[in-house]
Design a protein around this motif. Sequence first.
Motif, short mmCIF file in Angstrom:
data_model
loop_
_atom_site.label_atom_id
_atom_site.label_comp_id
_atom_site.label_asym_id
_atom_site.label_seq_id
_atom_site.Cartn_x
_atom_site.Cartn_y
_atom_site.Cartn_z
N ALA A 135 53.69 37.72 40.23
CA ALA A 135 52.71 37.04 39.36
C ALA A 135 51.74 37.92 38.81
O ALA A 135 51.33 38.85 39.55
N ASP A 136 51.56 37.70 37.70
CA ASP A 136 50.15 38.58 37.02
C ASP A 136 48.94 37.75 37.21
O ASP A 136 48.81 36.73 36.97
N VAL A 137 48.01 38.53 37.98
CA VAL A 137 46.84 37.95 38.14
C VAL A 137 45.50 38.48 37.68
O VAL A 137 45.41 39.52 37.67
N LYS A 138 44.55 37.87 36.98
CA LYS A 138 43.59 38.16 36.58
C LYS A 138 42.34 38.27 37.43
O LYS A 138 42.24 37.27 38.13
N LEU A 139 41.82 39.22 37.71
CA LEU A 139 40.99 39.48 38.72
C LEU A 139 39.21 39.36 37.89
O LEU A 139 39.10 40.05 37.02
N ASP A 140 38.72 38.44 38.27
CA ASP A 140 37.47 38.10 37.74
C ASP A 140 36.08 39.09 38.32
O ASP A 140 36.44 39.59 39.61
N ARG A 157 51.49 41.28 41.21
CA ARG A 157 51.54 41.33 42.74
C ARG A 157 52.98 40.36 43.15
O ARG A 157 53.39 39.58 42.28
N THR A 185 44.03 42.63 34.55
CA THR A 185 45.41 41.99 35.39
C THR A 185 46.12 42.73 36.07
O THR A 185 46.46 43.97 35.84
N SER A 200 36.59 40.27 43.72
CA SER A 200 37.71 39.45 43.67
C SER A 200 38.79 40.05 44.24
O SER A 200 38.55 41.61 44.30
N ILE A 201 39.85 39.79 44.77
CA ILE A 201 40.66 40.62 45.38
C ILE A 201 42.11 39.97 45.04
O ILE A 201 42.50 38.72 45.02
N ALA A 202 43.00 41.30 44.83
CA ALA A 202 44.83 40.83 45.06
C ALA A 202 45.23 41.95 46.09
O ALA A 202 45.06 42.97 45.93
#
Lengths: 325, 246
Positions: free
Chosen positions: A143-148, A134, A131, A114-116
């Motif tokens: 945005a708070d992004v959850k990386l799976d 970004r 999390t 996964s990528i942010a």
Amino acid sequence: MSVLVVVECDGGEVKKSSLEVASYGSQVAQMLGTTATAVAVGEATEANLAQLGEQGITKVLHDAEPRLKDFVNGAYTKLIAAAAQKEDAKIIVLANSNIGASVGSRLSIRLQASIATNVVELPKIDGGSFTVKRGAFSGKAFADVKLDGDRKIIAVKKNSIEALHEAGKTAQVEAFSAQLSDADFADAPKQVVMQDQAGGILLPEADLVVSGGRGMKGPENWNLIEELAKALGAATACSKPVSDVDWRPHHEHVGQTGITVSPNLYIACGISGAIQHLAGVNSSKVIVVINKDPEAPFFKAADYGIVGDVFDVLPKLTQAVKELN
Amino acid sequence: MKFLVCISNVPDTTTKIAFTPDNKEFNKAGVQFVINPWDEYALTRAIELKEAQGGGTVTVLNVGEADTEPNIRKALAIGADDAIRVNAHPKDAFFVAQQIASIAKDGGYDVILMGKESIDYNGFQVHGMVGELLGIPTVAPAMKLDLSGNTATLEREIEGGKEIVEVNTPFVASCQQPMCEPRIPNMRGIMTARTKPLKVVEATADAARTEVAAFALPPQKQGVKLIPAESAGDLIRLLRNEAKVI
Ligand SMILES: Cc1cc2nc3c(=O)[nH]c(=O)nc-3n(C[C@H](O)[C@H](O)[C@H](O)COP(=O)(O)OP(=O)(O)OC[C@H]3O[C@@H](n4cnc5c(N)ncnc54)[C@H](O)[C@@H]3O)c2cc1C
């Protein structure tokens, strides 16, 4: 399991944004109870790579293949993937640069990660959840992004992480070969053309930026911007209409459809502060606005302002900087 | 030559950003949506190259729900020949890239173009993912694109300069200025766009790899400190002693 950091080098020097990336990676490694290894791309000297110890890196992998001096997407992707495999890296950290984004996106498929991108803070790691914060909406939101998944790639936005400097610590530099073939260099550049930078400071890497808009009236007046930039050691930038009419080159245009910058100081001279311009600059730490119109929207986004004529104010600022130095 | 141009549907650039009460989604209420400005460079350049070759097709592709169709029609009005909409909510860059790759895989496209990034999510990732999924080169971000037979010459922006890159078709490029002057639709284009084919296909079942837990707005500025123009030099002292940035 380790953290792999991609450091970009230029003319034998590790780029400033990569010192931030290395610091980010070593702090994530510490959070996970592991170590951070770097893989170097670009033209690197061993002495400079060893200094990455100051940013908490323990080991640096270096492929001295001369064709890696310039960015080649195919070869860089293969090199970094090979380093990730060798180190069993679960987290890969790179700069949110044109190189980082180009390679990171290909790597995310190759490594099933996964990528942010555009990440501005260290991650929050809580049990199984990971999390990152970004920038989104062109700097108008976060945005708070959850990386799976168990592999993650993080591209760190410039100037959003303080680089560590643990004086005297060195990293071990290790020769590394990704066994690159000619086919990996199929998209090698035929030519690399470097821009003429005012004062030699690259806008995307700059800590200080002096920027001019349509209020500067014409390209013949840009010496006022350049003189202040030179005195400060700043890069120069401009608004979109200025580059659209070729007063300044396109690579200086900042904003929603230009470069996004987040320097410590952004000085806007004769720029109205349209929402599309703000989008590219409003994550600057300190914003100074000089505009003769007290109603210019930019003043709402500014920390310091001068209501005045740029032709009168700019020479005074340059003079004051010279007196201070 | 067959061009595939990927467009995304984004809030107008003047939009004040707001979120739903749970902060999980962008609040679309009252917001005008436009073709992502970067994608307009890709679209216009594809049309220019097709025209210069005197043949070929430009297909527009969007991954989105039915509400994106006005902007797909706008792309047709600008000069694309036909369009495909993958009927799905674009969950993340990985999800979108998989949909694009699955359309492109069997489509026989020579050139796949898109904007450098979308101005809402700012991912700057789809191009590379599509290239890797298809096993073809990607050039990102491209400031210039010319074609001669099956060879493309591109200018790719690097920090502090540019690379001149040559690749053979098929390839993916993500576009930015100053590639071309984006076109706007004319009346004839708007009329003909209505009759151009717009195919709707269902998404492949592929999952996303990321999820937005919450959106947030940046903290408000404290307010501007004004310095009189006559004593402009004081600003420099404040920047050193108070703001500590120089
Ligand atoms: C899709 C889209 C994308 C866009 N993307 C961008 C982008 O990425 N970047 C960008 O910059 N713009 C972008 N724009 C354009 C943006 O909307 C504005 O038009 C632009 O930023 C205005 O530039 P400006 O402030 O230099 O010029 P103007 O709006 O003309 O403002 C000039 C300012 O200078 C002041 N001034 C004039 N003379 C003097 C003087 N002697 N001393 C002091 N002040 C003076 C005036 O009061 C005025 O505020 C975009 C627009 C669209 C529609």
